[in-house]
Motif scaffolding. Structure first.
Motif, short mmCIF file in Angstrom:
data_model
loop_
_atom_site.label_atom_id
_atom_site.label_comp_id
_atom_site.label_asym_id
_atom_site.label_seq_id
_atom_site.Cartn_x
_atom_site.Cartn_y
_atom_site.Cartn_z
N VAL A 181 0.78 -1.33 0.44
CA VAL A 181 -0.47 -0.48 0.12
C VAL A 181 0.63 1.19 0.50
N LEU A 182 0.95 2.79 -0.72
CA LEU A 182 1.54 3.05 -1.02
C LEU A 182 0.90 4.12 -0.86
N HIS A 183 1.03 5.22 0.30
CA HIS A 183 0.43 6.61 0.40
C HIS A 183 0.76 7.17 -0.53
N CYS A 184 0.35 8.27 -1.20
CA CYS A 184 -0.04 9.64 -2.15
C CYS A 184 -0.46 10.09 -1.92
N THR A 185 -0.29 11.25 -2.40
CA THR A 185 -0.69 12.37 -2.61
C THR A 185 -1.05 13.26 -3.98
N ALA A 186 -2.28 12.63 -4.50
CA ALA A 186 -2.36 12.93 -6.46
C ALA A 186 -2.69 14.13 -6.91
N SER A 187 -1.97 14.92 -6.22
CA SER A 187 -1.48 16.23 -6.96
C SER A 187 -0.20 15.99 -7.95
N TYR A 188 -0.15 16.83 -9.07
CA TYR A 188 1.27 16.35 -9.74
C TYR A 188 1.90 18.17 -10.11
N PRO A 189 2.88 18.78 -9.31
CA PRO A 189 3.10 18.14 -8.29
C PRO A 189 2.73 18.18 -7.24
N ALA A 190 2.89 17.82 -5.83
CA ALA A 190 2.15 17.60 -4.99
C ALA A 190 3.60 18.32 -4.19
N GLU A 191 2.64 19.43 -3.53
CA GLU A 191 3.33 20.50 -2.17
C GLU A 191 3.55 20.05 -1.17
N VAL A 192 4.16 20.48 -0.33
CA VAL A 192 4.79 19.99 0.58
C VAL A 192 3.80 19.89 1.75
N GLU A 193 3.25 21.17 1.76
CA GLU A 193 2.22 21.39 2.59
C GLU A 193 0.29 19.95 2.34
N ASP A 194 0.82 19.34 1.54
CA ASP A 194 -0.19 18.20 1.33
C ASP A 194 0.93 16.86 1.50
N LEU A 195 1.51 17.15 1.40
CA LEU A 195 2.49 15.60 1.70
C LEU A 195 1.89 14.85 2.41
N ASN A 196 1.41 15.15 3.62
CA ASN A 196 0.78 14.43 5.16
C ASN A 196 1.49 13.01 5.09
N LEU A 197 3.29 12.76 5.28
CA LEU A 197 3.51 11.66 5.16
C LEU A 197 3.51 10.80 6.60
N SER A 198 3.06 11.92 7.41
CA SER A 198 2.58 11.10 9.01
C SER A 198 1.50 9.87 8.59
N PRO A 208 -0.44 -3.73 10.00
CA PRO A 208 0.28 -4.53 10.24
C PRO A 208 1.51 -5.86 8.85
N ASP A 209 0.68 -6.39 7.98
CA ASP A 209 1.20 -7.07 7.28
C ASP A 209 1.94 -7.03 6.03
N LEU A 210 1.71 -5.86 5.59
CA LEU A 210 1.85 -4.91 4.66
C LEU A 210 3.27 -4.17 4.52
N VAL A 211 3.24 -4.23 3.33
CA VAL A 211 4.65 -3.26 3.14
C VAL A 211 4.09 -1.91 2.68
N ILE A 212 4.48 -0.98 3.03
CA ILE A 212 4.03 0.40 2.88
C ILE A 212 4.77 1.28 2.38
N GLY A 213 4.44 1.82 1.23
CA GLY A 213 5.04 2.79 0.77
C GLY A 213 5.26 4.21 0.29
N LEU A 214 5.84 5.12 -0.32
CA LEU A 214 5.25 6.21 -1.11
C LEU A 214 4.56 6.24 -2.39
N SER A 215 4.50 6.79 -2.61
CA SER A 215 4.21 7.24 -4.37
C SER A 215 4.12 8.41 -4.43
N ASP A 216 5.61 9.28 -4.56
CA ASP A 216 5.95 10.67 -4.65
C ASP A 216 5.89 11.16 -5.34
#
Length: 362
Positions: A181-198, A208-216
């Motif tokens: 499962v990849l966290h993602c902000t679907a704007s192109y490009p994504a501004e820093v204030e929209d990343l919500n990396l938490s 807990p059983d899945l690998v987590i990632g980031l579509s950056d």
């Protein structure tokens, strides 16, 4: 508790492995085989693990009105949106050629299908993994359809709530557990204030059983190491060879130098974290000797002299003698030998006082 892992084309993705990097070529090849091969070759030289392309059956995917809608702008490859999208598609033989070429370059070949006919084609092509774009997060029937192929899957979650992600994960995992499962902000490009990396931490806790990632989609490379520290292990990043090429993705895609640094910095994070033990390192010896200080005589001092404040000073370099924190231990003691100006002092040079100076007897 078992470590979540996903294996793609023999490469294990897990917390105790280096970051897994997908170079998102998408349609940055502009529908040209040789450009696609050049992108794949450059991505391999940057050290990525996989390249990712996109496949659409445009007539099946779009409504007739959308397909025929005017698309007259500087990034257009056709007079209508349908013509534009068709111009960016690769032919069947070109897809097979690129699949073979990517594997020759040592890369996994990943693709995002946007409709069932495209998914069927990619299954025939035997891609190493499927990617779901954020636009299909709510498309549960399609998620189930592709999950049944039992290939590794990457799910982008841009624009979704946790309820949306739960629904999608349940739809896929009930058929196929090979999911990241990849966290993602679907704007192109994504501004820093929209990343919500938490959100990455929230996804780690929730699945807990899945690998987590980031579509950056951020226009830069600095946020990826932060995401790694939060638990992301898969990283998708758009890739181009020229920011000036026609198309909306090129301006925020990384060029080879940026992608090389993106991979480098991600791979450096575990090494930089170290083992958490605070200690003096061999690499620090010379600088600390030069900058550090030792206790020396502030003036010539005779044997028998009782050391008082001002008799000893801290001077560089720290190439022997006592560190300044020992000063209180020495004050009030009598010298067993004379000291010359700026001569360093040792513990054995001093007869300790019964009550060191500055020590409260209470």
């Amino acid at each position: 508790m078992p470590v979540p892992e996903l294996i793609v084309s023999g490469r294990r993705i897990a917390d105790d492995e280096p970051a897994y990097v997908l170079a998102e070529i998408g349609h940055n090849h502009q529908g040209e085989l040789e450009k696609a091969k050049a992108l794949i070759h450059a991505a391999a030289e940057c050290g990525v693990d996989a390249v990712k392309l996109q496949k659409r059956d445009n007539r099946r995917l779009f409504t007739r009105a959308f397909y025929d809608s005017p698309y007259d702008n500087e990034n257009s490859f056709g007079a209508t949106y349908g013509e534009h999208r068709e111009a960016l598609e690769l032919g069947t033989s070109e897809w097979f050629e690129l699949s073979r070429y990517a594997r020759e370059e040592g890369l996994a070949f990943v693709a995002a299908a946007f409709d069932e006919p495209s998914a069927d084609f990619l299954r025939e092509l035997d891609v190493d993994a499927f990617k779901f774009a954020s636009g299909d997060l709510l498309n549960v029937p399609f998620l189930r359809y592709v999950a049944a192929f039992c290939k590794p899957m990457f799910l982008s979650t841009g624009g979704g709530t946790l309820e949306d992600v739960d629904r999608a994960v349940d739809a896929i995992a009930s058929v196929n557990p090979l999911l990241s499962v990849l966290h993602c902000t679907a704007s192109y490009p994504a501004e820093v204030e929209d990343l919500n990396l938490s959100v990455i931490s929230a996804l780690r806790e929730r699945y807990p059983d899945l690998v987590i990632g980031l579509s950056d989609h951020h226009n830069g490379i600095a946020m990826a190491p932060v995401a790694f520290l939060l638990g992301a292990r898969v990283f998708e990043k758009h890739f181009t060879l020229n920011h000036a090429w026609k198309g909306t993705d090129h301006p925020y895609s990384l060029m080879p130098d940026g992608m090389r640094r993106f991979v480098r910095d991600l791979h450096r994070v575990p090494t930089a974290l170290g083992d958490g033990v605070k200690r003096r390192l061999p690499s620090e010896e010379r600088p600390l000797q030069k900058m550090g200080k030792k206790l020396v005589a502030a003036r010539p001092l005779p044997a028998g002299h009782v050391l008082a404040p001002g008799d000893l000073e801290a001077r560089s370099p720290a190439d022997g003698g006592l560190p300044p924190f020992e000063l209180d231990r020495l004050l009030g003691g009598a010298l067993r030998r004379p000291l010359a100006l700026e001569e360093e002092i040792a513990l054995e040079d001093v007869e300790p006082a019964e009550q060191p100076v500055g020590v409260d007897e209470r």
